[in-house]
Scaffold this active site. Structure first.
Site, mmCIF file in Angstrom:
data_model
loop_
_atom_site.group_PDB
_atom_site.id
_atom_site.type_symbol
_atom_site.label_atom_id
_atom_site.label_comp_id
_atom_site.label_asym_id
_atom_site.label_seq_id
_atom_site.Cartn_x
_atom_site.Cartn_y
_atom_site.Cartn_z
ATOM 1 N N CYS A 87 0.827 -1.203 0.000
ATOM 2 C CA CYS A 87 0.000 0.000 0.000
ATOM 3 C C CYS A 87 0.866 1.260 0.000
ATOM 4 O O CYS A 87 1.513 1.561 -0.987
ATOM 5 C CB CYS A 87 -0.972 -0.048 1.177
ATOM 6 N N HIS A 195 -3.555 -5.744 1.073
ATOM 7 C CA HIS A 195 -2.793 -5.963 2.315
ATOM 8 C C HIS A 195 -2.725 -7.433 2.716
ATOM 9 O O HIS A 195 -3.572 -7.890 3.491
ATOM 10 C CB HIS A 195 -3.453 -5.191 3.458
ATOM 11 N N GLU A 197 -0.887 -8.709 4.902
ATOM 12 C CA GLU A 197 -0.684 -8.818 6.358
ATOM 13 C C GLU A 197 -2.001 -8.730 7.124
ATOM 14 O O GLU A 197 -2.037 -9.039 8.314
ATOM 15 C CB GLU A 197 0.324 -7.764 6.840
#
Lengths: 222, 85
Positions: A87, A195, A197
């Site tokens: 990002c 994302h 994560e």
């Protein structure tokens, strides 16, 4: 030996803790780094996490790309160290020139925050070698400036060299050729707008499809 | 105090959703003659010395590498006497 993955925190970074959790779940060791640091503390790889570094002043990622630690990241990346920009981290990698292109305002001007399906198109990078080509992943998208653009001359070159790492199944932000993630020619630097994560724990996310990125780097022998 | 102005615009081929949204407002409020709007940035840089060619080169370097992103933007530099670069 356990892979040590540096996670850089800039003023305005949001996702450094999630990135550290994901690195640990993937089997590597997370090493916190600070934007003013002038060395990388001997890490094997670096993650530039998401957020709004320096308040997105000037352009998203522009000021972070000129910070002291980024000069070390650029040097190490040129020597082959794996770097993942997620990002805002992707925006930084484009601003440093480590990756081609730029990220601009989403086509409809909305901040988009929802899980999106992406398809892996390059599994030769340091961060995607765990996946099969064509793997479909459900990964949260969380951005206002995620519209990937390159000059019309360089787009065919990027495609011909296979630098596109992942594409959106349903392009949410107007990115050229549905590009969600790209790499450099060496395959050690990857920028991704969704994302991974945030998709590592079924209890609090959209699933665990993001773990493969962290398994990929934990399996890299250094 | 001398001033140097740097203007940064998105390249014509780059989509400008902000400009398009402003155009939409103009058109909806009856300004039918307005055909297009593009939004840019203006930087006013104050200088504590007379403007020299060397200084303009320095500002141009900053405009090209910091104030604009050459992938998506162009820049123009002005002084009080008019456009210089």
């Amino acid at each position: 030996m356990t892979t040590r993955v540096g996670i850089i925190t800039f003023p305005g970074t949001l996702d450094d803790r999630d990135a550290a959790t994901a690195v640990a779940l993937g089997g590597a060791q997370a090493v916190p780094l600070w934007h003013k640091d002038t060395n990388l503390n001997g890490v094997d790889a670096v993650i530039l996490p998401g957020g709004f570094s320096y308040g997105d002043y000037l352009r998203a990622g522009a000021l972070a790309s000129m910070s002291p630690i980024m000069q070390q990241v650029i040097k190490a990346a040129d020597q082959g160290m794996p770097v993942l920009g997620i990002c805002n981290g992707f925006q930084m990698l484009c601003e440093t020139g480590l990756l081609p292109g730029a990220l601009t305002r989403n086509k409809d001007l909305h901040f988009i925050c929802r899980p999106e399906l992406i398809t892996i198109t390059n599994n030769k990078t340091a961060w995607t070698n765990f996946f099969q080509p064509g793997a479909e992943l459900l990964i949260p998208v969380k951005n206002g400036e995620g519209c990937y653009q390159v000059s019309p001359e360089s787009l065919p070159e990027i495609e011909a060299k296979g630098l596109v790492v992942a594409r959106y199944n349903n392009n949410p932000n107007g990115s050229m050729n549905d590009i969600a993630a790209i790499t450099n020619e060496a395959g050690n630097v990857v920028g991704i707008m969704p994302h991974p994560e945030h998709a590592v724990d079924g209890l609090v996310g959209a699933g665990v499809d993001g773990l493969g990125f962290f398994w990929s780097i934990a399996g890299v022998t250094v | 105090m001398e001033k140097i102005i740097v203007e940064v615009m998105l390249k014509p081929e780059i989509l400008d959703p902000q400009g398009r949204a402003i155009l939409g407002i103009f058109n909806r409020s009856g300004h039918a003659a307005i055909e297009n709007v593009r939004q840019g940035k203006r930087f006013e840089i104050s200088i504590n010395q007379p403007i020299t060619d060397e200084l303009l080169d320095e500002i141009e370097e900053l405009a090209a590498t910091v104030l604009s992103n050459p992938v998506i933007e162009t820049y123009a530099i002005y002084t009080d006497e008019g456009e210089t670069a």
